[in-house]
Every structure is written in structure tokens, then in C-alpha cells.
Design a protein around this motif. Structure first.
Motif, PDB file in Angstrom:
ATOM      1  N   SER A  35      30.768  37.314  52.910  1.00  6.77           N
ATOM      2  CA  SER A  35      30.991  37.334  51.683  1.00  6.77           C
ATOM      3  C   SER A  35      30.528  36.265  50.656  1.00  6.77           C
ATOM      4  O   SER A  35      30.050  36.508  49.612  1.00  6.77           O
ATOM      5  N   ASN A  38      26.805  36.204  50.435  1.00 10.19           N
ATOM      6  CA  ASN A  38      26.375  37.053  49.575  1.00 10.19           C
ATOM      7  C   ASN A  38      26.220  36.742  48.275  1.00 10.19           C
ATOM      8  O   ASN A  38      25.283  37.030  47.308  1.00 10.19           O
ATOM      9  N   HIS A  41      23.568  34.035  47.815  1.00  9.51           N
ATOM     10  CA  HIS A  41      22.296  34.684  47.784  1.00  9.51           C
ATOM     11  C   HIS A  41      22.020  35.545  46.172  1.00  9.51           C
ATOM     12  O   HIS A  41      20.978  35.584  45.722  1.00  9.51           O
ATOM     13  N   ASN A  74      17.682  40.079  51.289  1.00 10.85           N
ATOM     14  CA  ASN A  74      18.646  39.086  51.727  1.00 10.85           C
ATOM     15  C   ASN A  74      20.107  39.560  51.463  1.00 10.85           C
ATOM     16  O   ASN A  74      20.910  39.825  51.970  1.00 10.85           O
ATOM     17  N   MET A  75      20.133  39.762  49.966  1.00 11.96           N
ATOM     18  CA  MET A  75      21.413  39.906  49.290  1.00 11.96           C
ATOM     19  C   MET A  75      22.025  41.494  49.795  1.00 11.96           C
ATOM     20  O   MET A  75      23.055  41.522  50.135  1.00 11.96           O
ATOM     21  N   GLY A  78      22.926  41.588  53.313  1.00 12.77           N
ATOM     22  CA  GLY A  78      24.158  40.789  53.414  1.00 12.77           C
ATOM     23  C   GLY A  78      25.376  41.879  53.178  1.00 12.77           C
ATOM     24  O   GLY A  78      26.352  41.951  53.770  1.00 12.77           O
ATOM     25  N   PHE A  79      25.391  42.611  52.044  1.00 13.89           N
ATOM     26  CA  PHE A  79      26.089  43.514  51.630  1.00 13.89           C
ATOM     27  C   PHE A  79      26.339  44.644  52.678  1.00 13.89           C
ATOM     28  O   PHE A  79      27.410  44.848  52.888  1.00 13.89           O
ATOM     29  N   THR A  82      28.209  43.354  55.806  1.00 11.88           N
ATOM     30  CA  THR A  82      29.509  43.023  55.584  1.00 11.88           C
ATOM     31  C   THR A  82      30.216  44.439  55.417  1.00 11.88           C
ATOM     32  O   THR A  82      31.311  44.558  55.965  1.00 11.88           O
TER      33      THR A  82
END
Length: 104
Positions: A35, A38, A41, A74-75, A78-79, A82
Motif C-alpha cells: 500500500s 502504491n 508510485h 506499475n501503480m 500494485g493495486f 494488494t
């Protein structure tokens, strides 16, 4: 010493430090760290948009657009990771008992 060698040395050392730091993190801390990553990012994406929007150089524009695309991927990735990790900790609701064949 050449400036490129200095930057390459800093990059290689930071890769080694990053690997050592991440390898020492216990599995229970990965979700909060994701988190936080993110959020970082998101800041990187905003910075790439701001820097790319102010450039007049075509080469810098191309590099900036590539940075924007990679930061966005990438962002979002990542979410997604997660979200999948958080779903592992959700308790499943028990299914209600089937009452079709029972007499009242």
C-alpha cells in the motif's frame, strides 16, 4: 572518475540494498508495504506527468511518455496485487443449510 561510472555504482549499490531490505521483511508486513509502495508510485506518476508536460525537447518527451506508461502500469499492478493479497484474509461466510428435503 567518470560521472557515468559514479552513477552506475550508486545504482548497483542501491539495487543490492533494496534486495537485502525486501528479503528481510516478514510475510505479514507485505500488504502494508504494498500500500505504501502504491502511494509512492502515484507520486512518481504525477512527477513524470509534470516533468513531461514542461519539456520542449522531443527526446525528453519520448522518455517522459515511456516513464508515464511504466509508472501507470506499475501503480495499477500494485493495486491489483494488494487487492488479491487482502482477499486472502477475508473470512468466507458459511453457506446456509439446505432445507429442501426437510419436513416442517
Amino acid at each position: 572518475m567518470d560521472e557515468a561510472v559514479v552513477w552506475l555504482t550508486i545504482f548497483v549499490l542501491s539495487v543490492f540494498v533494496g534486495i537485502e531490505v525486501i528479503a528481510k521483511v516478514s510475510s505479514t508486513l507485505h500488504t502494508p508495504l504494498m500500500s505504501g509502495a502504491n502511494a509512492i508510485h502515484g507520486v512518481i506518476l504525477l512527477g513524470a506527468v509534470l516533468v513531461t508536460g514542461t519539456t520542449d525537447n522531443d527526446a525528453a518527451l519520448v522518455v517522459g511518455l515511456v516513464a508515464i506508461v511504466l509508472a501507470a502500469v506499475n501503480m495499477v499492478g500494485g493495486f491489483v496485487v494488494t487487492d488479491r493479497m487482502l482477499k486472502m484474509f477475508v473470512r468466507k461466510k458459511p453457506k446456509p443449510a439446505d432445507t429442501k428435503g426437510e419436513a416442517a
